[in-house]
Design a protein around this motif. Structure first.
Motif, PDB file in Angstrom:
ATOM      1  N   GLN A 108       0.834  -1.200   0.000  1.00 53.67           N
ATOM      2  CA  GLN A 108       0.000   0.000   0.000  1.00 53.67           C
ATOM      3  C   GLN A 108       0.869   1.251   0.000  1.00 53.67           C
ATOM      4  O   GLN A 108       0.572   2.232  -0.697  1.00 53.67           O
ATOM      5  N   LEU A 112       0.969   4.090  -2.836  1.00 58.67           N
ATOM      6  CA  LEU A 112       0.692   5.486  -2.496  1.00 58.67           C
ATOM      7  C   LEU A 112       1.805   6.396  -3.021  1.00 58.67           C
ATOM      8  O   LEU A 112       1.538   7.463  -3.585  1.00 58.67           O
ATOM      9  N   ILE A 211      -1.194   9.914   3.848  1.00 57.29           N
ATOM     10  CA  ILE A 211      -2.496  10.164   3.224  1.00 57.29           C
ATOM     11  C   ILE A 211      -2.842  11.641   3.239  1.00 57.29           C
ATOM     12  O   ILE A 211      -3.308  12.197   2.238  1.00 57.29           O
ATOM     13  N   ILE A 214      -0.904  13.460   0.558  1.00 59.16           N
ATOM     14  CA  ILE A 214      -1.442  13.233  -0.780  1.00 59.16           C
ATOM     15  C   ILE A 214      -2.714  14.048  -0.987  1.00 59.16           C
ATOM     16  O   ILE A 214      -2.921  14.657  -2.050  1.00 59.16           O
ATOM     17  N   ILE A 215      -3.585  14.077   0.013  1.00 63.05           N
ATOM     18  CA  ILE A 215      -4.836  14.836  -0.097  1.00 63.05           C
ATOM     19  C   ILE A 215      -4.545  16.317  -0.288  1.00 63.05           C
ATOM     20  O   ILE A 215      -5.160  16.990  -1.126  1.00 63.05           O
ATOM     21  N   TYR A 218      -3.221  16.948  -3.817  1.00 62.38           N
ATOM     22  CA  TYR A 218      -4.299  16.928  -4.801  1.00 62.38           C
ATOM     23  C   TYR A 218      -5.171  18.183  -4.704  1.00 62.38           C
ATOM     24  O   TYR A 218      -5.535  18.783  -5.721  1.00 62.38           O
ATOM     25  N   PHE A 234      -8.216   9.811  -8.517  1.00 58.87           N
ATOM     26  CA  PHE A 234      -7.979   9.995  -7.088  1.00 58.87           C
ATOM     27  C   PHE A 234      -8.897   9.087  -6.269  1.00 58.87           C
ATOM     28  O   PHE A 234      -8.445   8.391  -5.353  1.00 58.87           O
ATOM     29  N   LYS A 238      -7.773   6.281  -3.718  1.00 57.08           N
ATOM     30  CA  LYS A 238      -7.887   6.687  -2.317  1.00 57.08           C
ATOM     31  C   LYS A 238      -9.029   5.997  -1.585  1.00 57.08           C
ATOM     32  O   LYS A 238      -8.943   5.763  -0.380  1.00 57.08           O
ATOM     33  N   GLY A 242      -8.554   4.395   1.983  1.00 57.58           N
ATOM     34  CA  GLY A 242      -9.364   5.039   3.018  1.00 57.58           C
ATOM     35  C   GLY A 242     -10.359   4.092   3.658  1.00 57.58           C
ATOM     36  O   GLY A 242     -10.527   4.083   4.884  1.00 57.58           O
TER      37      GLY A 242
END
Length: 385
Positions: A108, A112, A211, A214-215, A218, A234, A238, A242
């Motif tokens: 994972q 990512l 995470i 990355i959020i 974006y 996305f 995600k 998530g």
């Protein structure tokens, strides 16, 4: 003093039975125990997921017109079947669960990181374009919305925050295997005398940082990627991570409150391993179809008419004038039956090379930016500006 003496305590007893056996006394449905039912259902779901994702990867290998992007898509795609495979094995062999679950986090983490690199590739296909693009950005600071930081420094921090996750995941996975073999891991207990609590804390903190990075990446740059349908890509990625992360928290609460416990139809292995892994296997099926749609090969198709006319069907670079000067007619580069694409996919050194080249790109970009700032300051001092 032994290596694991800090975990040992005479009053701390792990409630998990050793070895784990799926031995429910009553059948769950018809003539099947829950364990047998689970193996059939999860096995079928795993098969469907693997076939759908493999079909998607084969299509990309046969239409391998943009190796930099499509190789990353193929790597990301493997997360779904690996989730399913590493879930079905513990269903069949419950004692293997602790030794395998940590490595899912490793896959994972790699996916990512690869997703971050795919977004960077979409924003700017070449290293020089990438440096110029991010150097031109001003990113608002979280502590002060009126203040900004340069985009290159922000990209470097984001890169470090995401890259740390697969590294931490490898350390945690190895530690899980060692502490389980030493009898001080304890899957069920959150007692501080067992390694399970501390390894979980480290893992949760690491994945949370990655995470959120990355959020935020974006959220700040989605306007630059609208033509590439970034939201669909996305969500296809995600939502998988998530949802699995959320389910872990839910099952942690259910187990700690005894809302989910053993019964005549559910053994200890079914409750703590079988049900969570079954849910993962089931949900990977719709995610596989969604991934197939989100990462379609349509943008990478090269028609004969367009190849002759010299018109690109691919993603345009940030600097379109430069792209036009250096443009070459695109063609499929996967080789016979996509062999070259698969060789690149299985080449671990290629992945390591991408990490080192990105590090060099960021370092050189920062040095160039620093030299530019120093030159500007010297100019102002010289001419009194």
């Amino acid at each position: 003093m032994g290596l694991f003496d800090s975990f040992k305590n005479d009053n701390a007893t792990c409630p998990a039975p050793r070895p784990l056996v799926a031995d429910a006394s009553e059948n769950f449905v018809g003539g099947f125990t829950f364990h047998q039912f689970n193996m059939i259902l999860s096995g079928a779901c795993t098969g469907i997921t693997c076939v759908v994702i493999l079909a998607s990867m084969v299509m990309h290998s046969l239409r391998f017109s943009n190796p930099s992007e499509q190789l990353k898509i193929m790597r990301i795609a493997t997360l779904l079947p690996l989730y399913s495979i590493f879930s079905i094995i513990p269903i069949c062999f419950p004692n293997a669960y602790v030794y395998l679950v940590g490595w899912i986090e490793v896959f994972q983490g790699i996916a990512l990181y690869t997703f971050l690199m795919l977004l960077c590739e979409v924003l700017a296909p070449h290293d020089r374009h990438r440096v110029d693009f991010f150097a031109s950005l001003r990113i608002p600071k979280r502590s002060d919305k009126n203040a900004t930081t340069d985009g290159l420094s922000w990209l470097q921090r984001t890169w470090y925050f995401v890259l740390q996750y697969p590294i931490v995941a490898v350390v945690v996975a190895i530690a899980q295997c060692i502490t389980e073999a030493a009898g001080v891991y304890c899957l069920e207990s959150s007692n501080r005398h067992f390694a399970h609590l501390w390894l979980n804390i480290g893992q949760v903190l690491s994945v949370s940082v990655a995470i959120m990075s990355i959020i935020r990446f974006y959220a700040h740059l989605k306007s630059h990627m609208q033509e590439h349908k970034p939201l669909t890509k996305f969500l296809a990625f995600k939502m998988v991570i998530g949802l699995v992360f959320l389910e872990k928290l839910i099952f942690l609460i259910l187990h700690s409150t005894n809302a989910l416990k053993e019964s005549s139809t559910l053994s200890y292995a079914d409750v703590y391993i079988g049900i969570p892994t079954m849910i993962i296997c089931i949900q990977m099926v719709p995610f596989a179809f969604f991934f197939h749609y989100a990462y379609t090969t349509t943008p990478y198709r090269v028609s004969n008419s367009r190849a002759r006319s010299g018109t690109s069907q691919g993603y345009s670079a940030v600097d379109e004038a430069e792209a036009a000067r250096t443009y070459k007619v695109r063609q499929y580069q996967g080789g016979p039956l996509g062999l070259y694409a698969w060789l690149a996919f299985f080449n671990v050194f290629e992945f390591v090379r991408e990490i080192t080249s990105t590090y060099r790109m960021l370092r050189e970009g920062r040095m160039r930016s620093a030299d530019l700032v120093e030159s500007e300051e010297s100019y102002r001092m010289q001419y009194g500006m």
